[in-house]
Structures are given as structure tokens and as C-alpha cells.
Design a protein around this motif. Structure first.
Motif, PDB file in Angstrom:
ATOM      1  N   UNK A  57      -1.330 -13.745  -7.576  1.00  0.00           N
ATOM      2  CA  UNK A  57      -0.809 -14.884  -6.801  1.00  0.00           C
ATOM      3  C   UNK A  57      -0.552 -14.526  -5.340  1.00  0.00           C
ATOM      4  N   UNK A  58      -0.209 -13.277  -5.076  1.00  0.00           N
ATOM      5  CA  UNK A  58      -0.097 -12.859  -3.668  1.00  0.00           C
ATOM      6  C   UNK A  58      -0.504 -11.399  -3.541  1.00  0.00           C
ATOM      7  N   UNK A  59      -0.953 -11.045  -2.348  1.00  0.00           N
ATOM      8  CA  UNK A  59      -1.404  -9.678  -2.116  1.00  0.00           C
ATOM      9  C   UNK A  59      -0.231  -8.695  -2.117  1.00  0.00           C
ATOM     10  N   UNK A  60      -0.496  -7.494  -2.606  1.00  0.00           N
ATOM     11  CA  UNK A  60       0.519  -6.426  -2.587  1.00  0.00           C
ATOM     12  C   UNK A  60       0.351  -5.544  -1.363  1.00  0.00           C
ATOM     13  N   UNK A  61      -0.849  -5.549  -0.783  1.00  0.00           N
ATOM     14  CA  UNK A  61      -1.141  -4.647   0.344  1.00  0.00           C
ATOM     15  C   UNK A  61      -1.724  -5.432   1.524  1.00  0.00           C
ATOM     16  N   UNK A  62      -1.078  -6.531   1.802  1.00  0.00           N
ATOM     17  CA  UNK A  62      -1.485  -7.468   2.850  1.00  0.00           C
ATOM     18  C   UNK A  62      -1.897  -6.787   4.160  1.00  0.00           C
ATOM     19  N   UNK A  63      -1.168  -5.742   4.529  1.00  0.00           N
ATOM     20  CA  UNK A  63      -1.362  -5.115   5.841  1.00  0.00           C
ATOM     21  C   UNK A  63      -2.416  -4.006   5.846  1.00  0.00           C
ATOM     22  N   UNK A  64      -3.015  -3.736   4.703  1.00  0.00           N
ATOM     23  CA  UNK A  64      -3.839  -2.531   4.607  1.00  0.00           C
ATOM     24  C   UNK A  64      -5.285  -2.818   4.243  1.00  0.00           C
ATOM     25  N   UNK A  65      -6.208  -2.459   5.150  1.00  0.00           N
ATOM     26  CA  UNK A  65      -7.644  -2.574   4.829  1.00  0.00           C
ATOM     27  C   UNK A  65      -8.004  -1.565   3.747  1.00  0.00           C
ATOM     28  N   UNK A  66      -7.365  -0.452   3.719  1.00  0.00           N
ATOM     29  CA  UNK A  66      -7.385   0.484   2.593  1.00  0.00           C
ATOM     30  C   UNK A  66      -6.434   1.616   2.943  1.00  0.00           C
ATOM     31  N   UNK A  67      -5.220   1.473   2.426  1.00  0.00           N
ATOM     32  CA  UNK A  67      -4.233   2.509   2.666  1.00  0.00           C
ATOM     33  C   UNK A  67      -4.669   3.767   1.916  1.00  0.00           C
ATOM     34  N   UNK A  68      -4.448   4.942   2.513  1.00  0.00           N
ATOM     35  CA  UNK A  68      -4.820   6.171   1.821  1.00  0.00           C
ATOM     36  C   UNK A  68      -3.609   7.086   1.693  1.00  0.00           C
ATOM     37  N   UNK A  69      -3.433   7.676   0.527  1.00  0.00           N
ATOM     38  CA  UNK A  69      -2.415   8.721   0.376  1.00  0.00           C
ATOM     39  C   UNK A  69      -2.986   9.846  -0.464  1.00  0.00           C
ATOM     40  N   UNK A  70      -2.436  11.040  -0.256  1.00  0.00           N
ATOM     41  CA  UNK A  70      -2.780  12.152  -1.130  1.00  0.00           C
ATOM     42  C   UNK A  70      -1.482  12.837  -1.534  1.00  0.00           C
ATOM     43  N   UNK A  71      -1.588  13.943  -2.249  1.00  0.00           N
ATOM     44  CA  UNK A  71      -0.365  14.500  -2.825  1.00  0.00           C
ATOM     45  C   UNK A  71       0.564  15.081  -1.777  1.00  0.00           C
ATOM     46  N   UNK A  72       0.073  15.352  -0.583  1.00  0.00           N
ATOM     47  CA  UNK A  72       0.967  15.827   0.474  1.00  0.00           C
ATOM     48  C   UNK A  72       1.892  14.702   0.937  1.00  0.00           C
ATOM     49  N   UNK A  73       1.419  13.501   0.789  1.00  0.00           N
ATOM     50  CA  UNK A  73       2.173  12.344   1.276  1.00  0.00           C
ATOM     51  C   UNK A  73       3.052  11.759   0.172  1.00  0.00           C
ATOM     52  N   UNK A  74       2.493  11.676  -1.005  1.00  0.00           N
ATOM     53  CA  UNK A  74       3.211  11.099  -2.139  1.00  0.00           C
ATOM     54  C   UNK A  74       2.542  11.610  -3.411  1.00  0.00           C
ATOM     55  N   UNK A  75       3.322  12.247  -4.277  1.00  0.00           N
ATOM     56  CA  UNK A  75       2.709  12.800  -5.475  1.00  0.00           C
ATOM     57  C   UNK A  75       2.996  11.927  -6.696  1.00  0.00           C
ATOM     58  N   UNK A  76       1.933  11.530  -7.345  1.00  0.00           N
ATOM     59  CA  UNK A  76       2.049  10.725  -8.569  1.00  0.00           C
ATOM     60  C   UNK A  76       2.764  11.522  -9.658  1.00  0.00           C
ATOM     61  N   UNK A  77       2.421  12.796  -9.764  1.00  0.00           N
ATOM     62  CA  UNK A  77       3.062  13.640 -10.791  1.00  0.00           C
ATOM     63  C   UNK A  77       4.562  13.736 -10.542  1.00  0.00           C
TER      64      UNK A  77
END
Ligand code: FMN
Length: 141
Positions: free
Chosen positions: A92-112
């Protein structure tokens, strides 16, 4: 076709996990993001891509026909393997309205790390796709 989004009118989303091709380097990542952002801009797609321990997690959202067009490209892209759809559907609405493709890796945010410190009550037991989505959204905050 890997996706059922043909049944979705209007905005849709597509969440998947894949394995990065062994040996994929920074230059490859740069190429992927440059091409992705250019096409997403044209097609009015937004979303985010997370790379950690040789895995990709990507949330893509936008008009369903445009999404299907990019999914078609994605499944054929040799820079990743074993693409597995985690979730997809109408939005129903975008979650990443501002991002053409936001990128993260484990240095920035770790899923684990995120899973390790997140109360199990936050993510319903067994809801893997829900957990990945919550992580991607928290990383973008
Ligand atoms: C992990 C991963 C994520 C990607 N994400 C996108 C994306 O969000 N949008 C997109 O158009 N292409 C994405 N691509 C690239 C497509 O697979 C395809 O290579 C690209 O759209 C081709 O662009 P070009 O014809 O301009 O070279 C991604 C590729 C990989 C490996």
C-alpha cells in the motif's frame, strides 16, 4: 517465471536472498549499484540491498510491471546464484521511498548481530521473511 507479481495491480514488492558469485569484488558491487540505480530511477523502483557473508538480501518495490521487468534481469544475472524468493505481493505504500537502491554491508549494519540482539517477540517465530524485512528497514532508519 519465478514471481507471481503478474497478479498484482499497482504497487508491489519483491524480497529475495541470493548467493554472491564467489570472487565478487568492490568493482563488481560498484557496477551492480550503478546499473541498478539508473534503471530503478527510470522505472520508478525503490528498495535496498544488503550484502553480508557472501549473501545478498534485496527488497524491491514499485509498479508491478516494472518490478517484473527487473526480476527477469535479476534471475539471469551471473553475479549471484541460488536466488530464492522470500516474500512478494501487493504494497500500500513504499518502505524505501527515498532510495533508488540503498546499499548496506556488514560494516554498516550486520544482520547476524541484529538477529542476535532482537527480542524473539519482535519477529514472530518462524517468520524469516518478516525478520529480514524488519532488519532492512531498521538499517535504513
Ligand atoms: C544483487 C543484485 C542486485 C541488483 N539489483 C538491481 C536493481 O535493483 N535494479 C536493476 O535494474 N538491476 C539490478 N541488478 C542488475 C541487473 O541484474 C542487471 O544486470 C542490470 O539491470 C542490467 O543493467 P544494464 O542493462 O544497464 O547493464 C542487480 C544485480 C545484482 C547481482
Amino acid at each position: 517465471m519465478i514471481s507471481n507479481l503478474t497478479n498484482v495491480e499497482g504497487l508491489g514488492f519483491f524480497l529475495y536472498r541470493s548467493t554472491a558469485r564467489p570472487g565478487l569484488d568492490q568493482g563488481d558491487m560498484h557496477d551492480i549499484l550503478t546499473a541498478a540505480r539508473r534503471r530503478n530511477q527510470q522505472l520508478e523502483l525503490t528498495g535496498c540491498l544488503h550484502h553480508e557473508d557472501g549473501l545478498f538480501f534485496q527488497w524491491l518495490e514499485g509498479p508491478s510491471p516494472a518490478l517484473l521487468q527487473v526480476i527477469e534481469l535479476l534471475v539471469q544475472d551471473p553475479r549471484h546464484l541460488n536466488l530464492e524468493v522470500l516474500d512478494e505481493g501487493a504494497l500500500d505504500h513504499r518502505r524505501f521511498q527515498e532510495w533508488r537502491m540503498r546499499f548496506s554491508d556488514r560494516d554498516r549494519a550486520s544482520l547476524m548481530d541484529w538477529f542476535a540482539v532482537t527480542e524473539s517477540s519482535t519477529v514472530h517465530r518462524g517468520d524469516y521473511a518478516g525478520g529480514i524485512t524488519a532488519f532492512l528497514m531498521s538499517a535504513a532508519a
